[in-house]
Structure formats: C-alpha cells, structure tokens
Enzyme design. Structure first.
Site, short mmCIF file in Angstrom:
data_model
loop_
_atom_site.label_atom_id
_atom_site.label_comp_id
_atom_site.label_asym_id
_atom_site.label_seq_id
_atom_site.Cartn_x
_atom_site.Cartn_y
_atom_site.Cartn_z
N ARG A 172 0.85 -1.40 0.14
CA ARG A 172 -0.14 0.13 0.10
C ARG A 172 0.87 1.04 -0.07
O ARG A 172 1.95 1.11 0.68
CB ARG A 172 -0.94 0.01 1.13
CG ARG A 172 -1.84 -0.81 1.11
CD ARG A 172 -3.17 -0.56 0.22
NE ARG A 172 -4.02 -1.42 0.12
CZ ARG A 172 -4.31 -2.48 -0.31
NH1 ARG A 172 -3.54 -2.90 -1.43
NH2 ARG A 172 -5.42 -3.27 -0.58
N HIS A 208 -0.99 0.32 -9.45
CA HIS A 208 -1.84 -0.75 -8.68
C HIS A 208 -2.16 -1.96 -9.50
O HIS A 208 -3.50 -1.95 -9.58
CB HIS A 208 -2.85 0.10 -8.16
CG HIS A 208 -3.25 -0.73 -6.84
ND1 HIS A 208 -3.68 -0.20 -5.60
CD2 HIS A 208 -3.33 -2.23 -6.67
CE1 HIS A 208 -3.78 -1.12 -4.66
NE2 HIS A 208 -3.71 -2.25 -5.18
#
Ligand code: NDP
Ligand code: OXD
Length: 311
Positions: free
Chosen positions: A226, A274
């Site tokens: 993250r 991502h």
C-alpha cells in the site's frame, strides 16, 4: 440465499461482478446505479466503500473485500465492526503478486535498463551480472499469504531469501525474522526489499529514512503493498543521495497518482498503476459465494479479518 448483495464499486466496475455474483441466487444491486432498499441487503462486496455507507445497512450479515488488503474498510470510522469482514485470499492473486515481484527483481538483477540503453544506441555491450544470483539477498516484508509465495518463487530462482513477519515462520530455504526486535537484522541483509505488509497503524510509513538507512548501500526497494507504507519524500532523498539504487512502486498514498507527483518522472523509479495483481471476478465470486454459503449454514467462513490486528 437469504437477503441481497450490495456491490460498492467504482462506476463501470459493476458489469464484471453483477452477473457472476447473481449465480448465488440472490439479487445483486450496484450502489449508485440500482435503487435498493437498505433493509434488504444482507451482504456487501467492495474494495474501498464510501465511508459511512455500510453503517446504513441495518440487516448486514457480512462484508466481503474484493482485495487481500482491508485498509480501505477499516479507515471508515463507522465500519460495523461486529460484522465479519472477509478478505480475498486466492492463489490467483498470490501468483500474480509473486510474478510481479520476481519480474522487478530480475529486471534489476539482470540489468535490463543497461541493455535497453545500449540497444537505444545500437551498441553491442556485453557484460557479466554485477552480482551472482546466489550472492543476492531478497527480503520480503510480510511473510503472509502473498509474501510466502513471493519468497518461494524467488528462492526457486536461486536468490538468498528472508522474510519478516510478526510471528516466526517455517518456509523451506527462507530465513524467518520476527517482530520489531529483529527488523534491523532483517533489513541489513536485503539487496532487494519487497513490501507485502498489510497497512495498519503499526506498518504505516514503515518504509522511511530510518529504515532505508538500515539497508545496505545500493539496495532496491519494491512496494507492492500500500502507498501508506512509504514515506515518499524519504524515498526520493534516499534515491537522490545514492543510498538506494532504485525503486519499483505499484501503490501510492494518493491513487491515481497525480500527474504532478515527481515520482512519475524520477529516473530511478518504475511506477505502475496498482496492477501488481488484479482480483479475478471469477475467482473472487467463487470465494464470496462459498463464504455466504458457509455463513448461511451457520459455519465460520475462511479468511475473516482479525479486527484487533487490522488484517
Ligand atoms: P496476510 O495477512 O496473509 O500477511 C500479512 C503478513 O504481514 C503476515 O506475515 C503478518 O505477520 C505480517 N505483518 C502484519 N503486521 C505486521 C507487523 N506489525 N510486524 C511484522 N509483520 C507484520 O496478507 P496478504 O499476504 O494476503 O496481503 C498482504 C498485502 O498485500 C495486502 O494487505 C495488500 O495491501 C497487498 N496487496 C496488494 C496488491 C497489489 O495489486 N498491489 C494485490 C494484493 C494484495 P503474521 O503472519 O505473523 O501475522
Ligand atoms: C488487494 C489489492 O488488496 O488489489 O488485493 O490491492
């Protein structure tokens, strides 16, 4: 199935999920598209639900995450913590993550940028690997479901692999470091550092100036967990000072990464949007419907998040 499913996904995503989920026999509403009665919703499926929305569903029995990471749920101060939150754990996801990790280690290890630059100049520039594979140390921050597959894959490619987790692990051919007391020793042995931790208050900004200083000079950092794990200005400073040789970043504090962010243009950073692994609707639907079936039988579904730990 008793009750309906509410899908809380960005506009345009619903199509991929509504039909496969409806195979379970319940009605599937896409939030923001289909009108629904909040009292009818028994299950919610999402990745980053709009804060406060889950709390408006009075008969909610469980929440399913479309991802392995559940930080997008737990940042909601109104998240109904008495309801099970079930995360997505599947080999399809772990495989893609391990592939991405191996790709980015191998690109640097085999000096792909050097050969790309030589080709751009039509130059035949042979050279040996700067460091033998068997002397190259790869450390995995987070030796969980995904980190373990990354570790095994890299071990099988011939690297010296270690991992860091909260509890001690036994993974063949992988050195396990556990807990805060062993973090420095772990970091000191990483030519490549791959972050696959969950984002929790304990792991936020774990990739910072202090931890970078513990890595050997020339280490390469890969963050596929993250954006909140990384202090971005500290990374840029460690790259610009030459302490770190480069970084691959798949996740960012702000997503999408704003066009004005210097990360896009940094010569030592590879940035991807991502995509280290993307949840397969088929695989996730299978696991969500299995979870609902378990709940409706009165059994405990697999992969329930421990609210105390936050992962
Ligand atoms: P797991 O929960 O299976 O594993 C987490 C690991 O981190 C465990 O080994 C755990 O230790 C360790 N850990 C957690 N907190 C600490 C801490 N404070 N100190 C030391 N170790 C800690 O998660 P997954 O492997 O399934 O997923 C990891 C993350 O990967 C997700 O949370 C998500 O953020 C990210 N992800 C990113 C994707 C992408 O496309 N970029 C795709 C999929 C996932 P222990 O085992 O001892 O509890
Ligand atoms: C996940 C992700 O957490 O895709 O699974 O980021």
């Amino acid at each position: 199935m008793t009750g309906s499913i509410l899908l809380l996904v960005p506009p345009g995503w619903g199509g991929a999920w509504q039909q496969p989920l409806s195979v379970g026999g319940g009605k599937v509403y896409a939030q923001g598209v289909d009108p629904y009665d909040p009292a009818e919703i028994a299950y919610a499926v999402s990745f980053r639900p709009p804060p406060g929305l889950l709390a408006t569903l009075p008969n909610l029995k469980a929440v399913f995450s479309l991802g392995a990471g559940v930080d997008g749920f737990l940042i909601d101060p109104d998240f109904p913590k008495h309801i099970p939150l079930i995360r997505f754990v599947d080999m399809s996801l772990s495989d893609e993550m391990a592939q991405f990790a191996a790709l980015h280690v191998l690109m640097q290890h085999r000096t792909a940028p050097f050969f790309a630059a030589a080709q751009a100049q039509s130059k035949w520039r042979q050279r040996m690997l700067p460091r033998a594979t068997a002397d190259t140390r790869v450390g995995i921050l987070g030796l969980g479901e995904i980190g373990t597959v990354c570790a095994e894959r890299l071990r099988d490619l011939g690297f010296v692999v270690s991992g860091w987790s909260r509890s001690r692990k036994t993974v063949a051919g992988v050195t396990s470091y556990a807990g805060a007391a062993e973090l420095d020793a772990f970091m000191a042995g990483c030519d490549f550092l791959i972050c696959v931790l969950p984002l929790t208050p304990d792991t936020r900004h774990i990739l910072n100036a202090e931890t970078f200083a513990k890595l050997p000079k020339g280490a390469y950092v890969i963050n596929i967990a993250r954006g909140g794990h990384l202090n971005e200005p500290d990374l840029i400073r460690a790259l610009d000072s030459g302490h770190l040789s480069g970084a691959t970043l798949d996740v960012f504090e702000t997503e999408p990464l704003p066009e004005s962010n210097p990360i896009w243009k940094h010569p030592k950073i590879i940035a991807t949007p991502h995509i280290a692994a993307i949840t397969s609707p088929l695989a996730a639907t299978r696991s969500i419907l299995a979870g609902i079936a378990a709940l409706e039988r009165g059994d405990r579904p697999m992969n329930i998040v421990d609210m105390g730990r936050g992962y």
